[in-house]
Design a protein around this motif. Sequence first.
Motif, short mmCIF file in Angstrom:
data_model
loop_
_atom_site.label_atom_id
_atom_site.label_comp_id
_atom_site.label_asym_id
_atom_site.label_seq_id
_atom_site.Cartn_x
_atom_site.Cartn_y
_atom_site.Cartn_z
N THR A 105 0.83 -1.20 0.00
CA THR A 105 0.00 0.00 0.00
C THR A 105 0.87 1.25 0.00
OG1 THR A 105 -1.72 -1.19 1.21
CG2 THR A 105 -1.88 1.20 1.16
N ALA A 106 1.95 1.23 0.79
CA ALA A 106 2.84 2.38 0.86
C ALA A 106 3.42 2.70 -0.51
CB ALA A 106 3.95 2.13 1.87
N ASP A 107 3.78 1.67 -1.27
CA ASP A 107 4.37 1.91 -2.59
C ASP A 107 3.38 2.58 -3.54
OD1 ASP A 107 6.73 0.78 -1.72
OD2 ASP A 107 6.41 -1.15 -2.70
N ILE A 108 2.10 2.23 -3.42
CA ILE A 108 1.08 2.90 -4.24
C ILE A 108 1.00 4.37 -3.87
CG2 ILE A 108 -1.39 3.04 -4.73
CD1 ILE A 108 -1.50 -0.02 -4.28
N LEU A 109 1.04 4.67 -2.57
CA LEU A 109 0.95 6.07 -2.14
C LEU A 109 2.18 6.86 -2.57
CD1 LEU A 109 -0.65 5.95 1.42
CD2 LEU A 109 -1.74 6.09 -0.81
N VAL A 110 3.33 6.23 -2.65
CA VAL A 110 4.53 6.91 -3.14
C VAL A 110 4.31 7.37 -4.58
CG1 VAL A 110 6.95 6.59 -3.80
CG2 VAL A 110 6.16 5.80 -1.57
N VAL A 111 3.75 6.50 -5.41
CA VAL A 111 3.46 6.87 -6.81
C VAL A 111 2.46 8.01 -6.85
CG1 VAL A 111 2.46 6.06 -8.98
CG2 VAL A 111 3.99 4.56 -7.68
N ILE A 112 1.39 7.89 -6.07
CA ILE A 112 0.35 8.92 -6.07
C ILE A 112 0.92 10.25 -5.62
CG2 ILE A 112 -1.80 9.64 -4.97
CD1 ILE A 112 -2.64 6.68 -4.99
N LEU A 113 1.69 10.26 -4.54
CA LEU A 113 2.26 11.50 -4.03
C LEU A 113 3.13 12.17 -5.08
CD1 LEU A 113 2.85 13.52 -1.76
CD2 LEU A 113 4.65 11.96 -0.95
N ARG A 114 3.99 11.40 -5.73
CA ARG A 114 4.88 11.98 -6.75
C ARG A 114 4.08 12.60 -7.89
NH1 ARG A 114 7.43 7.59 -7.99
NH2 ARG A 114 6.26 7.08 -9.87
N GLU A 115 3.04 11.92 -8.34
CA GLU A 115 2.28 12.43 -9.48
C GLU A 115 1.32 13.55 -9.09
OE1 GLU A 115 0.69 8.98 -11.48
OE2 GLU A 115 2.69 8.35 -12.15
N GLU A 116 0.88 13.55 -7.83
CA GLU A 116 -0.03 14.62 -7.41
C GLU A 116 0.69 15.96 -7.34
OE1 GLU A 116 -3.16 14.63 -7.23
OE2 GLU A 116 -3.65 12.49 -7.24
N VAL A 117 1.99 15.96 -7.12
CA VAL A 117 2.72 17.23 -7.17
C VAL A 117 2.53 17.89 -8.54
CG1 VAL A 117 5.02 18.28 -7.15
CG2 VAL A 117 4.43 16.58 -5.42
#
Length: 271
Positions: free
Chosen positions: A191-203
Amino acid sequence: MASLFDAARACLDADTPEAKLALTAQAAADFAQGMFATLEDEREPDPIRMPGRPPRPHLVHPRALPRRGFGSNEGRAAFIHAVAHIEFNAIDLAWDAVYRFRSFPADYYRDWVGVAADEARHFAMLRKRLQDFGHDYGDFDAHNGLWEMAEKTAHDALARMALVPRVLEARGLDVTPAMIDKLRALGDDATADILVVILREEVAHVAAGSRWYRWCCEVHDIEPRAMFRDLLAEYARPVLHGPFNLAARRAAGFDDEELASLQQLDAESKR
């Protein structure tokens, strides 16, 4: 010639996750391939309304949502569902930014079609992870706060760009790093790895909001920092909560004066 605005309307109206994701993928591919040769449309957009939604999740007031910890699988599933719901709404927010606001430069539509495709991918990743826990989208209650802000700003692209990407969606930049750390501490790297992707792209998504907010201000000869302060005070006091991820927000187009305005309003709300 196919119309991008008709494609956006179809994505908004799709009332199942499967249909919304499929239509989003098709519209994004068609846009990339130049299928929408003209971005001019003299038709007025329809008045804003609720986009297509599946029968569940049941929408409730945010205060009616139970608070669950990450310690149990059920609690973690509820958390994943909450983030998936945000991403599902974000697909519609991006498509409504395409559909509602006409006569913008081509790069505006390129940005928001790309955002819609990203948000659909985020939702799909989260939904698959939710299914790993024996649940699916719709199994938990959710709230409608993101779309309610879209309704409040449907009259004005400047307000929409300021308040949806730069306030509500930017909230994810502030809270996601701590969530990633907590999930890793629990051993939930998937789950953490998914949030890492989301955080990077949400910037990049919030940066698109910053870019087009400033474009709207320039077109209307409005000083952007003062206007941002005014919009925060009028619309966003209830949803401003620090601490703020200053580094991510700077990367997403906030300047020091805007960040100071956020911190000032947050401090005032706590008095």
